[in-house]
Scaffold this active site. Structure first.
Site, short mmCIF file in Angstrom:
data_model
loop_
_atom_site.label_atom_id
_atom_site.label_comp_id
_atom_site.label_asym_id
_atom_site.label_seq_id
_atom_site.Cartn_x
_atom_site.Cartn_y
_atom_site.Cartn_z
N ALA A 83 0.82 -1.21 0.00
CA ALA A 83 0.00 0.00 0.00
C ALA A 83 0.85 1.26 0.00
CB ALA A 83 -0.93 -0.01 1.21
N GLY A 138 2.59 -1.45 4.29
CA GLY A 138 2.91 -0.22 3.58
C GLY A 138 4.16 -0.34 2.73
N CYS A 139 4.11 0.26 1.55
CA CYS A 139 5.22 0.20 0.61
C CYS A 139 6.50 0.81 1.18
CB CYS A 139 4.82 0.92 -0.68
SG CYS A 139 6.17 1.22 -1.84
N PHE A 140 6.38 1.90 1.93
CA PHE A 140 7.55 2.62 2.39
C PHE A 140 8.15 2.03 3.66
CE2 PHE A 140 6.12 5.48 -0.79
CZ PHE A 140 7.24 6.19 -1.20
N LYS A 155 13.75 5.89 2.25
CA LYS A 155 13.11 5.60 0.97
C LYS A 155 12.42 6.85 0.44
CE LYS A 155 9.87 2.25 -1.07
NZ LYS A 155 9.19 0.97 -0.81
#
Length: 247
Positions: A83, A138-140, A155
């Site tokens: 996400a 979460g992507c980060f 990131k």
């Protein structure tokens, strides 16, 4: 090689579902022109949106509660990954027809213009080294070789890919100034520091990165294009398929 052409679309600010449909339409539009190799556009999201990867099935209960309270809306990306909160940043979408077939090689080459562009802004970036963690929501939260991190390991750009008939759609979120309160409510984790760019206003970032893309692929002849009325109507019609049912 010297006859290759690229399409550059104007920046848009639309609901997330429309942006996903527009990404796919951009891929289809590029395919229709036999001499097109690349297409690029930047966009922002109208309101606060969470995009989830195509294979991200189980969503946390508190996300759905935030949707119910109309704090966020959720859209499913055609690409994979985890996400991403789209708020306070900028998204890029790159089409590359017939790129290298190896996924990491394609990531590497399709991200060089971003590395060079941010380097000139005083923000050196490099690829992440962590392995993909499918348990992270979460992507980060992780920095894999498909992501770009700064010199402190933060990131800054998270990217994902969608492949169709040997053609690539790579898009990613450029983290600029994430909203701390909403970030904490969604991911319950430390909020990333804002990206500091002192030499140009953030509103000029799109033009700067477009120039970086043109310089990296200097053999490509780029032209500015827009979607037709018929294409925009189709985008609007198709947008609903990317919305989470609970929205």
């Amino acid at each position: 090689m010297n006859n290759q052409k690229g399409l550059f679309f104007p920046k848009t600010n639309l609901p997330g579902s429309n942006q996903m449909a527009m990404d796919i339409m951009m891929l289809e539009k590029a395919r229709k022109e036999s001499d097109i190799t690349f297409a690029l556009r930047f966009y922002t999201w109208e309101g606060d949106w969470l995009s989830i990867g195509k294979n991200q099935k189980q969503l946390p209960k508190h996300w759905l509660e935030l949707v119910k309270d109309r704090r966020i809306r959720i859209v499913r990306r055609p690409s994979g990954g985890s996400a991403v909160l789209h708020s306070g940043g900028m998204t890029y979408s790159l089409i590359w027809l017939n790129p290298p077939r190896k996924k990491l090689e394609a990531y590497y080459l399709a991200s060089q213009w971003l590395i060079e562009g941010f380097s000139k802004l005083g923000v050196p970036l490099k690829f992440g080294v962590e392995t993909t963690n499918t348990t992270e929501e979460g992507c980060f939260a992780t920095s894999t070789p498909s992501d770009l991190v700064d010199s402190q390991g933060n990131k800054r750009i998270g990217s994902a890919q969608f492949w169709s008939k040997g053609n690539l759609l790579q898009h990613g979120e450029i983290l600029l100034n994430p909203p701390s309160k909403l970030w904490l409510k969604l991911f319950k984790s430390k909020v990333p520091k804002p990206t500091t760019i002192s030499c140009i206003p953030q509103e000029d970032l799109e033009e700067h990165l477009h120039e970086s893309c043109c310089k990296f692929w200097s053999h490509v002849k780029w032209k500015n294009v827009e979607f037709t009325k018929i294409e925009l109507d189709q985008i609007s019609t198709n947008s609903t398929k990317y919305l989470l049912e609970n929205n």
